[in-house]
Each structure stands twice: as structure tokens, then as C-alpha cells.
Design a protein around this motif. Sequence first.
Motif, mmCIF file in Angstrom:
data_model
loop_
_atom_site.group_PDB
_atom_site.id
_atom_site.type_symbol
_atom_site.label_atom_id
_atom_site.label_comp_id
_atom_site.label_asym_id
_atom_site.label_seq_id
_atom_site.Cartn_x
_atom_site.Cartn_y
_atom_site.Cartn_z
ATOM 1 N N GLU A 1 0.799 -1.223 0.000
ATOM 2 C CA GLU A 1 0.000 0.000 0.000
ATOM 3 C C GLU A 1 0.832 1.273 0.000
ATOM 4 O O GLU A 1 0.549 2.209 -0.714
ATOM 5 C CB GLU A 1 -0.930 0.013 1.216
ATOM 6 N N HIS A 2 1.846 1.283 0.843
ATOM 7 C CA HIS A 2 2.607 2.516 0.970
ATOM 8 C C HIS A 2 3.792 2.573 0.016
ATOM 9 O O HIS A 2 4.510 3.564 -0.016
ATOM 10 C CB HIS A 2 3.112 2.681 2.400
ATOM 11 N N ALA A 3 3.965 1.501 -0.764
ATOM 12 C CA ALA A 3 5.182 1.414 -1.555
ATOM 13 C C ALA A 3 5.366 2.597 -2.497
ATOM 14 O O ALA A 3 6.474 3.070 -2.700
ATOM 15 C CB ALA A 3 5.185 0.113 -2.349
ATOM 16 N N TYR A 4 4.271 3.059 -3.053
ATOM 17 C CA TYR A 4 4.395 4.146 -4.027
ATOM 18 C C TYR A 4 4.136 5.504 -3.394
ATOM 19 O O TYR A 4 4.030 6.503 -4.069
ATOM 20 C CB TYR A 4 3.417 3.927 -5.186
ATOM 21 N N CYS A 5 3.954 5.504 -2.094
ATOM 22 C CA CYS A 5 3.670 6.781 -1.440
ATOM 23 C C CYS A 5 4.958 7.511 -1.133
ATOM 24 O O CYS A 5 5.891 6.912 -0.607
ATOM 25 C CB CYS A 5 2.939 6.564 -0.119
ATOM 26 N N PRO A 6 4.965 8.783 -1.414
ATOM 27 C CA PRO A 6 6.088 9.581 -0.946
ATOM 28 C C PRO A 6 5.987 9.704 0.577
ATOM 29 O O PRO A 6 4.930 9.428 1.130
ATOM 30 C CB PRO A 6 5.880 10.935 -1.601
ATOM 31 N N PRO A 7 7.027 10.115 1.229
ATOM 32 C CA PRO A 7 6.930 10.278 2.671
ATOM 33 C C PRO A 7 5.853 11.302 3.026
ATOM 34 O O PRO A 7 5.598 12.224 2.262
ATOM 35 C CB PRO A 7 8.317 10.794 3.073
ATOM 36 N N GLY A 8 5.266 11.102 4.164
ATOM 37 C CA GLY A 8 4.251 12.060 4.581
ATOM 38 C C GLY A 8 2.882 11.629 4.162
ATOM 39 O O GLY A 8 1.902 12.331 4.357
ATOM 40 N N CYS A 9 2.807 10.443 3.606
ATOM 41 C CA CYS A 9 1.508 9.958 3.183
ATOM 42 C C CYS A 9 0.690 9.625 4.407
ATOM 43 O O CYS A 9 1.133 8.914 5.298
ATOM 44 C CB CYS A 9 1.708 8.711 2.343
ATOM 45 N N ASN A 10 -0.505 10.152 4.480
ATOM 46 C CA ASN A 10 -1.306 9.831 5.663
ATOM 47 C C ASN A 10 -2.712 9.448 5.267
ATOM 48 O O ASN A 10 -3.643 9.626 6.027
ATOM 49 C CB ASN A 10 -1.324 10.986 6.651
ATOM 50 N N HIS A 11 -2.880 8.959 4.051
ATOM 51 C CA HIS A 11 -4.253 8.647 3.703
ATOM 52 C C HIS A 11 -4.732 7.441 4.475
ATOM 53 O O HIS A 11 -3.956 6.600 4.911
ATOM 54 C CB HIS A 11 -4.462 8.493 2.192
ATOM 55 N N ASP A 12 -5.988 7.378 4.680
ATOM 56 C CA ASP A 12 -6.583 6.379 5.536
ATOM 57 C C ASP A 12 -6.559 5.038 4.826
ATOM 58 O O ASP A 12 -7.235 4.833 3.834
ATOM 59 C CB ASP A 12 -8.022 6.801 5.838
ATOM 60 N N HIS A 13 -5.739 4.134 5.341
ATOM 61 C CA HIS A 13 -5.720 2.814 4.735
ATOM 62 C C HIS A 13 -6.710 1.892 5.418
ATOM 63 O O HIS A 13 -6.654 0.689 5.281
ATOM 64 C CB HIS A 13 -4.323 2.227 4.793
#
Lengths: 292, 334
Positions: A68-80
Motif C-alpha cells: 500500500e505505501h510502496a508508491y507513497c512519498p513520505p508524509g503519506c497519511n491517507h486512511d488505509h
Amino acid sequence: MVGARFQHFLKAILLMAFDLFFIKLHTTGDISKYINPKYENMSFVAIWIFTLLFLIQLFRIWENNRNEHAYCPPGCNHDHGDSASVPRKLVNYSIILFPLVTGFALSPSVLDASIAANKGTVLPQSNSNSYEEELMEYEFGYDEEVIDNDNFLSDKEYDDKMKKLEQSELIEMKEDIFASYYEAISDSPVNFQGKKIKVQGFVYKEKGMRGNQLVLSRFLITHCIADASIIGLMAELEKANEYPEDTWLEMEGTLDVMIYNGVEIPVIKAVNWKVIEEPTSPYIYPVLTKIL
Amino acid sequence: MRHIHSYLIDFTSLIAISVVLYFILFTQLAGEKLSFHISDSFLQLNTIFLSILIEAIPFVLIGVLIAGFIQIFVTEDHIRRLIPKNRFLAVVMSCVVGALFPACECGIVPIVRRLVEKGVPLHAGVGFLLTGPLINPIVIFSTYMAFGNDSKMAALRMGIGFVAAVVIALSISILFRSKQLKHTISDFTSSDPTMKRNESFTVKIEGMMKHSIDEFFDMGKYLIIGAFIAAAVQTHISANSLFVFGDGVVGSSVVMMGLAYILSLCSEADAFIGASFSNLVPSASILAFLVFGPMIDLKNTIMLLSMFKARFVLILLVLITVFVFICTTLLSFF
């Protein structure tokens, strides 16, 4: 893990339900009971976006969560789907579900006189400090875009219709030109004195009106039902008090001028009238013509 | 493995479709059975509520897509390079960018959150939030139309709106130093920042879509609550009953701003509503209505509260109210 999968599944279902809701509005034509058909194109955009998002969401259901977070830049806080507690999630999804339930279950109702009363007044009030015209002072006839629309008139058609208003003896207040005719007549009631008029509308009454008076009104929708405003012509007929509010009437009569609370307003001296069914298109939309 | 995976997807989509169809059939049947028991006023409320949603959802969808785009494609480096260090310049720049950006007030909230998260200073974010929905070509045109093709009101709306936005954003820059977001980066474990650069374009697009979906569900519930309250107020409270403060400029400006806040109209349509009050209130109060509404309203506040600290949202609300009120009232003396 299972919880997260289930939530992805739930989101996919909700996206699809929203998609189908918009599609249903278009296929049944109900959309014109919610928004001005002019903005239909925007809801087509919504249909495409929802379809796309639904497909993307579908593939998410069986994805491995650690990706899920693999493609997220740092600071990603979307609700998983792992941050909120279960009762809270339940509330959240119920809120999203609510408009879908009422949207599919209940058919749109047509605004009535009780809403009209909340919208302010049609007739000039005694404390009004402007002598120009009635409360609703609109200038329509142009719009920024050239859009396919139920209520689209070309410049020429519009001019023809406005010319007709000046020349013909019988003014027919058809839906497509209602707003412009209404504006012209209430702007200068004297110019139309003595002309015959044919109009459909619902009965609306205000405080201070006499027993032989009623307002034959329509709702004008600029964008969506929430911005509806009421426009209407004063009419005088015998037994006006026998018609309760929200009765739809078709009326023929002669235009005259009267002074109401110190302001000149047009009035229809009714000659004949009959009770009619609520029309299939009860709302009036401002006329659009192209200027480009 | 691939085969099993694609079967799994097929199977799931079939289930999803049948669940949705079942849901629709069931609710429609239930609706037919129960609609006699539901009062007329609720039906009217529901119609207004849905119409606000139907109008707003396309704009929210576009908003979350842009927010998703910012999240995946815009890096902190870009922002650091683009935004001036000087506070005043940053505010003016953000207001100008907002003015050029054709956004709707519900679509702009998720965008601003992403921007602030990405390191845009809070005051610049606020400037963008205020001018985005207020000043753009569509709004200018509809205001021009609504006031009888008179450009004075449209010009005043843009001018006063811009000045007020700059002043409010500057005050925010003095009052707040931090981001004021509810969650900060440190709340979450972030992945290796070097990884993202090597991702292929399609993976990035996919990531953007996933962000957009989550954002839609985040935002959606607040939009729905706001729309419902606005619809309830419209159905049950008469506009005339609000005029309890008399018809002076001060009283009617307060009323008109309250109305703008509660009605939560889209900035493209509110000019027509504002114009319909021409006879009841002085034009300064109508201007207050037109400037205040797009900057902040009920559904917008609830959306902001979901992502920014409550104290910040409250102070922002107070600042907007005070400055818009002062600016428009001052104007009435000229």
C-alpha cells in the motif's frame, strides 16, 4: 487484514452505487428535478470518474496490504482503513450510504409553496425602499458557454421570441422563455397593459393579499434546487380563495397594472382558468443564448 | 498465480455488482412501501440535500483527483523552489494563483490539505483556499450576469475579495507558525524517499487514483453532513425571519453573511441568490454575502475541521468574518 480487504470491497461497492445513481438520474431524466440541465455535462464527468475509480478500487481488494505505501512519498497519511475504531468506521460508512439509500428509495419531490414562503417574497413589501420593480430582478439571456441544453436558444430564436412578446396580442408564457418574458413584463408593466396572457403556475399566497388575489408562480433554478427562487405574477379572479396553495392552474387573462405596497406591478385579470395536473417539467431555467 | 488472481478479480466484481443491484432493488422496493409514511417536508429536504450533493460531487471528484496528483507528482523540492520565502510575497502569490485557478469551494479543501502537507506554508495555503473559489472567470461572469449585466458588483466582489483574502492570509501567517494539520508526518512511518523516483509512470498514476479514492471517502462524509444541515435549514427556516436586526447596513450585513454561511451555495450560483435580495438590503450587505460565502461556509467548515485543528479553523472563521465585514461596511461609507 480481512478487515482491510472488506473495507476495500465496501468502498468499491459504494463507488459503484454512486456511479449507478448518477446513471439512473440520467436515464430516468430525474436529474432535471435536482439540477439545471445545463450542468448535466458535469455529472457525466462524475459518471466517468466513478467508473474509473471503481475499477481501480476493484483491483485493490486482493492486493497485498504491505504494498500500500510502496508508491507513497513520505508524509503519506491517507486512511488505509486501519486507523479508526470499528464503531467509528460504521458511522463513517453509514453517512456515505445515507444519500444513496434516500436517493434510490425516494423519488424527488417538487418544491412547493412551503419552501416558497421560506425563500422570501415575490411581491414588493411595504417597507421596500426601491421603486424599480419586483424583488426578483434578473437579467438573463446570456450565458458563458455554448452547451447542449434543453433550454438552449440561439440568438435569433431568442430575438424572435422577444419580438413576439412585443408584437403579438397573446403572450404565451412557455417554459423555455418564461424567465425572460417574466422579467420584461415586471420591468415595465405599463408596456404590456391590455395584452392577453396565457400562463401556467402553482398558487402561492402571501400575507396582505385580498380574497380575490393569488400569485401564479414557478420556481426558477439557476444551478441546483438549493438555489431555487420563486417568480410569479399576481392574478385576480373570483373565488381565488377557493384554490389552496400548490394547486396548479392554467390561466388566460388580460394584463393590467396595479399598485401594491406603493410599487407598480403587473396583474392578470383572469378571464378563464382551470385546474391542471402538475406539469412534467415544473421548474423554469434561465434562458441561455450564445454570445460567442 | 496470475490466472488465479484474475479469476479472483472477476469473481469479486461479480459479487460487487450483485450486491449493488440487490441494494438498489431493495431500497427502491422499501421506498415504495414506506414513502407514504414519510412527511412531505422530509421529502423536500431530501430533494434539496441530494441536489446539493449532485451539484457538488463532480467538483469534489475533480478536486480529489488533483489532490491525488499533487500527492504523487509534486515533491517538497518543487514547492520549496516555487514559493517565495518572503511572507508577504508568498501570500500575494498564492492569492493570485487561487484567482487563476477555477475551483469550487468543496473541491479546493482536499487540494489545500495536500499542498500544506507538502510543505506549502499555511498562510499561502489559506490565500489559495480563499481566492480559489471566489475569484475565477466563471464566478466573475455569473456575477456580472446576475446583477443585470452591471460590472460594478462583479468588480467590487473581486477587488474586495482579493484585498480581504490577502489581509486574512497575512494575519494567519502572524498567528500560526506550524501546519495546523490534525495528523503530521511523524504520525506515520514513511517509506524510503529514494524509492519513489524509480517508480514507473503507470504505477504513479495508479497510486494517484488510490489516493483520490481514499480522499473521496474522507471528504465525502463531511460534504454529506454539511449538505444535509444546509438543506434542513432551507426547508425549515424562513429567510425573512432572519431579518431580526432591522434593515441597517450593519444588521443586514450580519444577516446576509449568516445566510451565505448556512446556505452553502456554490460560488457559481450564489450571485443570483444575492441579486434576489437587492430590494431588501443595501448593496454593501449583498457584497458581504458574495465575498463571504465562497470563502467559508457550513459544509466547507466541516470539511476543514476534519483535517485541520479545530482551534485553527475557528480562528480562520473569525478572521474571515471580521475582515469581510469590515471591508464591505467601510465601502458603504464611500
